[in-house]
Design an enzyme around this catalytic site. Structure first.
Site, PDB file in Angstrom:
ATOM      1  N   GLN A  83       0.969  -1.504  -0.017  1.00 53.19           N
ATOM      2  CA  GLN A  83      -0.339   0.313  -0.380  1.00 53.19           C
ATOM      3  C   GLN A  83       1.044   1.380  -0.321  1.00 53.19           C
ATOM      4  O   GLN A  83       0.177   2.216  -0.539  1.00 53.19           O
ATOM      5  CB  GLN A  83      -0.840  -0.007   1.059  1.00 53.19           C
ATOM      6  CG  GLN A  83      -1.641   1.104   1.087  1.00 53.19           C
ATOM      7  CD  GLN A  83      -2.571   1.530   0.060  1.00 53.19           C
ATOM      8  OE1 GLN A  83      -3.473  -0.087   0.179  1.00 53.19           O
ATOM      9  NE2 GLN A  83      -2.850   2.864  -0.345  1.00 53.19           N
ATOM     10  N   ASP A 108      -5.822   6.953   8.515  1.00 49.31           N
ATOM     11  CA  ASP A 108      -6.519   5.424   7.920  1.00 49.31           C
ATOM     12  C   ASP A 108      -7.683   4.929   8.933  1.00 49.31           C
ATOM     13  O   ASP A 108      -8.132   5.935   9.486  1.00 49.31           O
ATOM     14  CB  ASP A 108      -5.165   4.339   8.490  1.00 49.31           C
ATOM     15  CG  ASP A 108      -5.752   3.430   7.749  1.00 49.31           C
ATOM     16  OD1 ASP A 108      -6.685   3.185   7.458  1.00 49.31           O
ATOM     17  OD2 ASP A 108      -4.661   1.666   8.584  1.00 49.31           O
ATOM     18  N   ARG A 167      -2.474   0.361  -6.963  1.00 51.17           N
ATOM     19  CA  ARG A 167      -2.004  -0.753  -6.079  1.00 51.17           C
ATOM     20  C   ARG A 167      -2.442  -1.763  -7.243  1.00 51.17           C
ATOM     21  O   ARG A 167      -0.899  -2.506  -7.089  1.00 51.17           O
ATOM     22  CB  ARG A 167      -3.940  -1.600  -5.509  1.00 51.17           C
ATOM     23  CG  ARG A 167      -3.607  -0.423  -4.471  1.00 51.17           C
ATOM     24  CD  ARG A 167      -2.227  -0.886  -3.312  1.00 51.17           C
ATOM     25  NE  ARG A 167      -1.771  -2.110  -2.626  1.00 51.17           N
ATOM     26  CZ  ARG A 167      -2.457  -3.135  -1.383  1.00 51.17           C
ATOM     27  NH1 ARG A 167      -3.994  -2.501  -0.973  1.00 51.17           N
ATOM     28  NH2 ARG A 167      -1.970  -3.843  -1.777  1.00 51.17           N
TER      29      ARG A 167
HETATM   30  N1   CP Z   1      -6.104  -1.064   1.352  1.00 53.28           N
HETATM   31  C1   CP Z   1      -6.175  -2.151   1.794  1.00 53.28           C
HETATM   32  O1   CP Z   1      -5.290  -2.978   1.685  1.00 53.28           O
HETATM   33  O2   CP Z   1      -7.307  -2.674   0.661  1.00 53.28           O
HETATM   34  P1   CP Z   1      -8.261  -4.376   0.631  1.00 53.28           P
HETATM   35  O3   CP Z   1      -8.319  -4.572   2.315  1.00 53.28           O
HETATM   36  O4   CP Z   1      -9.037  -4.008   0.028  1.00 53.28           O
HETATM   37  O5   CP Z   1      -7.448  -5.145  -0.227  1.00 53.28           O
HETATM   38  N1  NVA Z   2      -4.775  -0.587   8.770  1.00 57.86           N
HETATM   39  C1  NVA Z   2      -5.580  -0.874   8.247  1.00 57.86           C
HETATM   40  C2  NVA Z   2      -5.478  -1.701   7.126  1.00 57.86           C
HETATM   41  C3  NVA Z   2      -6.713  -1.786   6.206  1.00 57.86           C
HETATM   42  C4  NVA Z   2      -6.371  -1.540   3.977  1.00 57.86           C
HETATM   43  C5  NVA Z   2      -6.137  -2.222   8.678  1.00 57.86           C
HETATM   44  O1  NVA Z   2      -5.258  -3.150   9.166  1.00 57.86           O
HETATM   45  O2  NVA Z   2      -6.805  -3.139   8.632  1.00 57.86           O
END
Ligand code: CP
Ligand code: NVA
Length: 305
Positions: free
Chosen positions: A132, A219, A287
């Site tokens: 990411q 996030d 991505r």
């Molecule tokens: N940002 C990300 O990793 O999304 P997903 O959880 O949908 O893969």
């Molecule tokens: N910090 C979040 C990122 C999701 C892509 C998780 O770990 O759920």
């Protein structure tokens, strides 16, 4: 045991390699790369947690490069019934050419990498989300012309994303200001190494972190596996929302990033994520491009630079 080159965290690539990887991903983004270096190969994709972007981008990306992707979840594979990680690694290694894993404990990904000769790629752990961050760096490059000399403001949880941002600032020449509530700091070792680079600062005030920043990013307040902490976290992060007032502290041409999925009204307002400064859809698309660059490099012998 191990011999293939893995991608478990951003520092697995040198500074020069990271720039080359982003340049390769950018060629892919612009449609200037049409080779299929993975023809005849297979990629195992193990998802112990949910995913939309990671699953689709690895699966489509592998196919575009000529490989056959296998989507494996705990419901389907014996890992979900307790088969040892190292046994699974050794078995998959006999059949596939690369392994992508999304799981909880980072140590499990490291164990996989130790036991598999094929390249292992980290698709998210509780500790790291390096793919990411590559996409985020590509998005910064795409919209701001480069990452060097920029200031990134991270607002909220010192989670896997924050840790991987720290790693990126450790390797690359940009400033990272993190604003995290007390008790929600990034991993101490990862943070200490990043702070020692002189480019990373941990703050408690989101407004101070966002002041004059080129990028504001955040996030969710509760990551996958932390759902039962939601209420406690919502209270701890109440003052860590990215809203229009916070964006006004940043540069006028600042962009907003979020790895998604997002919770509008919690870590970010709808006004910001759906507003003119948001680049989250390009970020999600990127991505695909960065994952292809990683797979082409690690599994397909594409040289970096
Ligand atoms: N940002 C990300 O990793 O999304 P997903 O959880 O949908 O893969
Ligand atoms: N910090 C979040 C990122 C999701 C892509 C998780 O770990 O759920």
């Amino acid at each position: 045991m191990t011999s293939g080159r893995d991608f478990l965290a951003i520092p697995d690539f040198s500074t020069r390699e990271l720039h080359a990887l982003l340049a390769l991903a950018d060629r892919m983004r612009r449609g200037a790369y049409t080779a299929k270096p993975l023809t005849g190969k297979s990629l195992a994709m193990i998802f112990m947690k949910s995913s939309t972007r990671t699953r689709v981008s690895f699966e489509v990306g592998a196919w575009q490069l000529g490989a056959h992707p296998l989507f494996l979840t705990p419901r389907d594979v014996q890992l979900g019934r307790g088969e040892a990680v190292n046994d699974t690694a050794r078995v998959l290694d006999r059949m596939v050419d690369g392994i992508m894993i999304r799981t909880f404990a980072h140590a499990d990904v490291e164990e996989f990498a130790r036991y598999a000769k094929a390249p292992v790629i980290n698709g998210l752990t509780d500790l790291q989300h390096p793919c990411q961050i590559l996409a985020d760096l590509l998005t910064v490059q795409q919209h701001l012309g480069g990452i060097d000399g920029r200031t990134i403001a991270w607002i909220g949880d010192g989670n896997n994303m924050a840790n991987s941002w720290c790693d990126a600032a450790y390797r690359l020449d940009f400033s990272l200001r993190l604003a995290c509530p007390v008790g929600y700091d990034p991993d101490p070792e990862i943070l200490a190494r990043a702070v020692a680079s002189g480019r990373v600062t941990l703050l408690r005030d989101p407004a101070e972190a966002a002041a004059g920043a080129d990028v504001v990013t955040t996030d969710v307040w509760a990551s996958m596996g932390q759902e039962e902490e939601q209420a406690v976290r919502a209270a701890a992060f109440r003052d860590f929302q990215v809203n229009a007032a916070l964006m006004q502290r940043a540069r006028r041409d600042a962009i907003f990033l979020h790895c998604l999925p997002a919770h509008r009204g919690e870590e970010v307002t709808a006004e910001v994520i759906d507003g003119a400064q948001s680049r989250v859809w390009d970020e999600a698309e990127n991505r695909l491009h960065v994952q292809k660059a990683v797979m082409a490099t690690l599994m397909g012998g594409e040289p970096l630079g």
